[in-house]
Design an enzyme around this catalytic site. Structure first.
Site, short mmCIF file in Angstrom:
data_model
loop_
_atom_site.label_atom_id
_atom_site.label_comp_id
_atom_site.label_asym_id
_atom_site.label_seq_id
_atom_site.Cartn_x
_atom_site.Cartn_y
_atom_site.Cartn_z
N SER A 277 0.82 -1.21 0.00
CA SER A 277 0.00 0.00 0.00
C SER A 277 0.85 1.26 0.00
CB SER A 277 -0.90 0.01 1.23
OG SER A 277 -0.12 0.19 2.41
N GLY A 281 4.34 2.04 1.92
CA GLY A 281 5.44 2.42 1.03
C GLY A 281 6.16 3.66 1.51
N GLU A 298 6.02 -0.75 -5.60
CA GLU A 298 4.83 -1.02 -6.41
C GLU A 298 3.66 -0.97 -5.44
OE1 GLU A 298 1.69 -2.16 -7.61
OE2 GLU A 298 2.39 -4.23 -7.56
N CYS A 332 -2.95 -7.92 -8.64
CA CYS A 332 -2.18 -6.74 -8.27
C CYS A 332 -2.41 -5.58 -9.22
CB CYS A 332 -0.69 -7.08 -8.22
SG CYS A 332 -0.02 -7.63 -9.79
#
Length: 594
Positions: A277, A281, A298, A332
């Protein structure tokens, strides 16, 4: 003439020989991985046979044990330890020692490691998918698409092209350095730390591991507390393959735990790859700033799925539903915002409604269901909150899928596939990442409008654009501010493992996949050396040797124009000035010697 015929015959013989060699399969040893404790044969230990009720809220994210259960039926699977920061640092140091030996291995040895893994994966597809299904709730088909095919494609690409992208790359040396050779070298960074998400537990372990090891690194992978049971088994596959080639046994470590486990990995690795998330991050970035290590993030997405007026509605509707069901807590890069041209809006909604109503969700290993369970506990409450907010602001549910037989203990792990219309960007459903089987569909009238809508998001992972005119779809896709785009398809970019994967804005930065992702695991070193050593060496011109001459700046000024002047005549004129200064300097030095 005879010479050319001989040359042709030799070339033909060489081609035939290469073809015959291609027909001979490489010698790849098989590995055995003990799966007796993860197979559900109905004879598991009594202590692992009860229904598990997870704690709610913050209590889920703490403790000395990570509890594991099947989200589709809430069956208890056991637990794994939550490692302390000290234990994490110990694991990193073990990998660091092993990596120093691994860095000296050849690409031939690394390719053999990949072939061993590929052979095992192909032979044990059902086992790998079943374990993923039990730990995350996804169906066997979704596991095959997202776990098996993507990983096999990654291995195939590394076998075919990996070495090429890690060999020294020679670059032009420029006008002033014509006597030099210039190249870029790619050296291992050391220990890669990967903190990965739960949505594809097999691929999310293998994806960073394959790139890290092929580029000469070691790796420590912190797997999600929501998919630790499967991750521990997948780790055995890696260990067995390493042992088969005689590689250091500590080259790869898989660790389990909660937040402090991940924090300790960030503080001790040489690079961090994080999939999760935006909030976490940002914490990863703050931690990495203490040691100034590189980070690849990512962080999810809110991908736009754009349908223009000239498409085959039946065809695109099927792809749209697949995109939605894949994002049901499993994908994802799910499509979460659907923009359909006003002229075909009704027919598109009608078609996806028909398909969604035929979809059945249920325990994926108990029958042939189109969709499985949500992986994360309490996630259905979040999805319901997003939908209720949209309804309160004027949206309307037009279709929902159905459920198969679901045990009462697992009912909260499911959310019906839902089509919702009359949505707009004031609704949380169109702004927040849902990670669920919800299809919000919005009308648009022009290319300019849909581009503006698609870019109206804090996320920028990917997009999909459909049009009967491919150049039209390509033009729209080029204006979407995101990391990848699929033209007349969905998520196809990830199956092209030669391409980089990653996003912009709150979807993160950096790339994995392709040459960019492989080289991101490396220390990129620029190297310059004399091209014709020892015959031609760098000599500092007399005017700028210390102490510098009065004509030093005049010399430099003329040299710059001689090298970079816009016309050949300007450069020749400047070259005459350079030679004049050198001649005068030589005469001056000669006079001083007399």
């Amino acid at each position: 003439m005879a010479f050319w015929w001989s040359l042709l015959v030799l070339a033909l013989a060489f081609a035939i020989g290469k073809f015959l060699l291609w027909l001979i399969p490489p010698k790849v040893p098989s590995i055995d991985v003990d799966a007796s404790d993860v197979l559900d044969d109905g004879n598991q230990a009594q202590e692992n046979s009860f229904i598990y009720v997870p704690p709610r809220g913050a209590a889920q994210q703490s403790g000395t044990k990570v509890q594991c259960y099947e989200p589709a039926i809430m069956k208890y699977l056991g637990y794994v330890p939550a490692l302390t920061p000290y234990e994490v640092r110990e694991q990193v140091e073990k990998v660091r020692k092993a990596q120093k030996m691994w860095a000296k291995t050849s690409f031939k040895q690394r390719r053999q490691f990949l072939r061993i893994l590929l052979k095992y994966i192909i032979k044990h597809q059902a086992l790998i998918c079943e374990i993923s299904s039990r730990d995350t709730g996804k169906t066997m088909v979704d596991a095959s698409l997202g776990e098996i095919m993507t990983t096999c494609e990654k291995i195939h690409w590394l076998l075919s092209e990996g070495e090429k992208w890690l060999k020294p790359e020679y670059r032009s040396s420029g006008r002033s350095m014509l006597h030099k050779s210039a190249r870029v070298e790619f050296h291992p960074l050391g220990v890669i730390g990967a903190i990965v998400s739960w949505n594809y537990p097999f691929h999310n372990i293998f994806n960073p591991m394959l790139a890290a090891l092929f580029s000469g690194n070691g790796i420590v992978i912190k797997i999600s507390e929501n998919a630790s049971w499967s991750g521990c088994f997948y780790f055995r596959i890696i260990q067995s393959a390493l042992a088969a080639i005689g590689a250091p046994e500590d080259l790869v470590e898989v660790i389990t735990g909660f937040g402090e486990t991940g924090e300790a990995l960030v503080s001790s690795a040489d690079k961090v790859i994080f999939v999760g998330s935006p909030g976490v991050g940002k914490m990863i970035m703050r931690g990495a700033s203490e040691t100034l290590i590189p980070v690849t993030l990512e962080l999810g997405g809110k991908d736009a799925f754009i349908v223009c007026e000239d498409v085959d509605v039946d065809h695109v509707a099927q792809i749209a539903v697949r995109a939605v069901l894949q994002s049901s807590g499993q994908n994802c890069a799910g499509a979460e915002r659907f923009y359909v041209h006003r002229s075909i809006y009704s027919s598109f909604v009608s078609k996806v409604t028909q398909i969604i109503k035929s979809v059945t969700a249920g325990p994926p290993l108990a029958g042939r269901y189109d969709m499985g369970a949500l992986c994360m506990h309490e996630h259905s409450e979040k999805l319901e909150g997003l939908v209720n907010d949209a309804i309160d602001k004027g949206a309307e549910i037009v279709a929902r899928g159905s459920f198969g037989p679901i045990g009462g203990d697992a009912v909260d792990q499911y959310y019906p596939p839902t089509v919702i219309v009359n949505v707009n960007h004031s609704m949380r459903l169109m702004q927040e990442e849902a990670f669920g089987p919800i299809m919000p569909i919005m009308k648009f009238s022009s290319d300019e409008e849909v581009v503006k809508l698609a870019n109206d998001s804090r996320y920028g992972l990917g997009c999909a654009v459909f049009s009967g005119n491919q150049s039209h779809a390509r033009e729209i896709a080029s204006q979407i501010h995101c990391g990848f785009a699929a033209v007349n398809d969905f998520a196809a970019t990830y199956m092209c493992q030669s391409l980089p994967f990653g996003g912009v804005k709150h979807s993160g930065f950096g790339r994995f996949g392709g040459a960019e992702g492989l080289r991101a695991c490396c220390l990129v070193k620029a190297v310059v050396e004399d091209r014709w050593w020892p015959y031609i060496k760098t000599v500092i011109p007399k005017p700028i040797q210390y102490p510098v001459a009065e004509s030093a700046f005049e010399f430099q000024e003329s040299l710059v124009e001689a090298l970079y002047g816009l016309s050949i005549w300007d450069r020749l004129k400047a070259l005459v000035s350079v030679l004049k200064v050198l001649t005068e300097q030589h005469s001056t030095n000669s006079s001083k010697l007399k």
